[in-house]
Design a protein around this motif. Structure first.
Motif, PDB file in Angstrom:
ATOM      1  N   ASP A   1       0.863  -1.184   0.000  1.00  0.00           N
ATOM      2  CA  ASP A   1       0.000   0.000   0.000  1.00  0.00           C
ATOM      3  C   ASP A   1       0.894   1.226   0.000  1.00  0.00           C
ATOM      4  O   ASP A   1       1.863   1.307   0.762  1.00  0.00           O
ATOM      5  N   VAL A   2       0.571   2.180  -0.863  1.00  0.00           N
ATOM      6  CA  VAL A   2       1.335   3.411  -0.985  1.00  0.00           C
ATOM      7  C   VAL A   2       0.418   4.556  -0.586  1.00  0.00           C
ATOM      8  O   VAL A   2      -0.650   4.735  -1.180  1.00  0.00           O
ATOM      9  N   PHE A   3       0.830   5.294   0.426  1.00  0.00           N
ATOM     10  CA  PHE A   3       0.038   6.413   0.929  1.00  0.00           C
ATOM     11  C   PHE A   3       0.815   7.702   0.717  1.00  0.00           C
ATOM     12  O   PHE A   3       2.006   7.768   1.058  1.00  0.00           O
ATOM     13  N   VAL A   4       0.165   8.714   0.156  1.00  0.00           N
ATOM     14  CA  VAL A   4       0.794  10.024   0.014  1.00  0.00           C
ATOM     15  C   VAL A   4      -0.118  11.080   0.618  1.00  0.00           C
ATOM     16  O   VAL A   4      -1.346  10.961   0.594  1.00  0.00           O
ATOM     17  N   LYS A   5       0.528  12.107   1.171  1.00  0.00           N
ATOM     18  CA  LYS A   5      -0.192  13.215   1.799  1.00  0.00           C
ATOM     19  C   LYS A   5       0.420  14.524   1.316  1.00  0.00           C
ATOM     20  O   LYS A   5       1.639  14.705   1.379  1.00  0.00           O
ATOM     21  N   ASN A   6      -0.432  15.415   0.854  1.00  0.00           N
ATOM     22  CA  ASN A   6      -0.002  16.735   0.403  1.00  0.00           C
ATOM     23  C   ASN A   6       0.340  17.574   1.629  1.00  0.00           C
ATOM     24  O   ASN A   6      -0.509  17.864   2.455  1.00  0.00           O
ATOM     25  N   ILE A   7       1.605  17.970   1.722  1.00  0.00           N
ATOM     26  CA  ILE A   7       2.079  18.770   2.850  1.00  0.00           C
ATOM     27  C   ILE A   7       2.079  20.253   2.511  1.00  0.00           C
ATOM     28  O   ILE A   7       1.719  21.098   3.319  1.00  0.00           O
ATOM     29  N   PHE A   8       2.498  20.568   1.267  1.00  0.00           N
ATOM     30  CA  PHE A   8       2.665  21.966   0.888  1.00  0.00           C
ATOM     31  C   PHE A   8       2.571  22.095  -0.627  1.00  0.00           C
ATOM     32  O   PHE A   8       3.116  21.284  -1.354  1.00  0.00           O
ATOM     33  N   GLU A   9       1.883  23.141  -1.081  1.00  0.00           N
ATOM     34  CA  GLU A   9       1.835  23.472  -2.503  1.00  0.00           C
ATOM     35  C   GLU A   9       2.008  24.969  -2.656  1.00  0.00           C
ATOM     36  O   GLU A   9       1.472  25.744  -1.873  1.00  0.00           O
ATOM     37  N   ASP A  10       2.754  25.357  -3.677  1.00  0.00           N
ATOM     38  CA  ASP A  10       2.920  26.761  -4.020  1.00  0.00           C
ATOM     39  C   ASP A  10       3.023  26.839  -5.533  1.00  0.00           C
ATOM     40  O   ASP A  10       4.109  26.668  -6.082  1.00  0.00           O
ATOM     41  N   GLU A  11       1.904  27.061  -6.180  1.00  0.00           N
ATOM     42  CA  GLU A  11       1.813  27.111  -7.633  1.00  0.00           C
ATOM     43  C   GLU A  11       2.301  25.806  -8.243  1.00  0.00           C
ATOM     44  O   GLU A  11       1.610  24.816  -8.214  1.00  0.00           O
ATOM     45  N   GLN A  12       3.521  25.756  -8.752  1.00  0.00           N
ATOM     46  CA  GLN A  12       3.992  24.579  -9.465  1.00  0.00           C
ATOM     47  C   GLN A  12       4.828  23.622  -8.621  1.00  0.00           C
ATOM     48  O   GLN A  12       5.181  22.545  -9.070  1.00  0.00           O
ATOM     49  N   MET A  13       5.142  24.002  -7.404  1.00  0.00           N
ATOM     50  CA  MET A  13       5.972  23.187  -6.517  1.00  0.00           C
ATOM     51  C   MET A  13       5.112  22.523  -5.449  1.00  0.00           C
ATOM     52  O   MET A  13       4.090  23.073  -5.043  1.00  0.00           O
ATOM     53  N   GLY A  14       5.554  21.354  -5.005  1.00  0.00           N
ATOM     54  CA  GLY A  14       4.822  20.662  -3.959  1.00  0.00           C
ATOM     55  C   GLY A  14       5.741  19.802  -3.113  1.00  0.00           C
ATOM     56  O   GLY A  14       6.814  19.392  -3.547  1.00  0.00           O
ATOM     57  N   VAL A  15       5.295  19.544  -1.885  1.00  0.00           N
ATOM     58  CA  VAL A  15       5.991  18.656  -0.966  1.00  0.00           C
ATOM     59  C   VAL A  15       4.965  17.642  -0.484  1.00  0.00           C
ATOM     60  O   VAL A  15       3.854  18.008  -0.072  1.00  0.00           O
ATOM     61  N   PHE A  16       5.344  16.371  -0.540  1.00  0.00           N
ATOM     62  CA  PHE A  16       4.463  15.285  -0.137  1.00  0.00           C
ATOM     63  C   PHE A  16       5.195  14.341   0.796  1.00  0.00           C
ATOM     64  O   PHE A  16       6.398  14.104   0.630  1.00  0.00           O
ATOM     65  N   GLU A  17       4.471  13.801   1.762  1.00  0.00           N
ATOM     66  CA  GLU A  17       4.972  12.686   2.556  1.00  0.00           C
ATOM     67  C   GLU A  17       4.408  11.421   1.944  1.00  0.00           C
ATOM     68  O   GLU A  17       3.245  11.387   1.535  1.00  0.00           O
TER      69      GLU A  17
END
Length: 165
Positions: free
Chosen positions: A108-124
């Motif tokens: 199982d692969v789980f991802v969570k959106n931590i941060f977005e700023d227009e075209q950039m993103g950080v995910f756990e």
């Protein structure tokens, strides 16, 4: 976790084709998270007989789950929208609890959106076998604003001053 009951097939959400489409299905999604699944078998990309798939491939499972998340969000706005290209820029805080994903494992692969700023993103992201976390990573991603931007970024130029021997 599933905000909408009908989740499109993974190949409608991720801009990859076989054999590089590594995740098998999207199980659920909501505005902040996505849950995908991949089963390891002898025909899995990167499979090595007697060992399985190297655990470091888990970062690509996470990246493709992020791509599926982006595709799912795009489908929420426009059900006819194709998946958009994106780039894995790097990872921070990656940990591996094993060396190999064994044949027969359902991950199982789980991802969570931590941060977005227009075209950039950080995910756990996590890759789990049952409740056991096998891979954890925080990844940085970039998605061009348009297909035209992506094409321009893929055009390479040579700086003649540095290209000479």
């Amino acid at each position: 976790m599933n905000e909408h009951s009908a989740i499109p097939a993974v190949d409608e959400l991720v801009p990859h084709a076989s054999p590089m489409l590594l995740i098998d299905e999207v199980c659920s999604a909501d505005p902040q998270t996505l849950h995908a699944r991949v089963t390891i078998h002898k025909n899995s990309m990167f499979f090595e007989e007697g060992l399985g798939v190297p655990a470091y491939v888990g970062i690509e499972y996470i990246a493709q789950a992020v791509a599926a998340y982006s595709g799912w969000r795009g489908k929420q706005e426009d059900p006819t929208s194709p998946p958009r290209i994106g780039y894995l820029l790097g990872t921070r805080k990656m940990t591996l609890a094993c060396d190999w994903f064994q044949a027969g494992s359902c991950l199982d692969v789980f991802v969570k959106n931590i941060f977005e700023d227009e075209q950039m993103g950080v995910f756990e992201g996590e890759v789990r076998n049952g409740e056991t976390v096998l891979v954890f990573a925080q990844i940085n991603v970039y998605q061009p604003a348009s297909e035209n931007d992506a094409q321009q970024e893929n055009t390479t130029t040579i700086n003649q001053d540095t290209a000479k021997p």
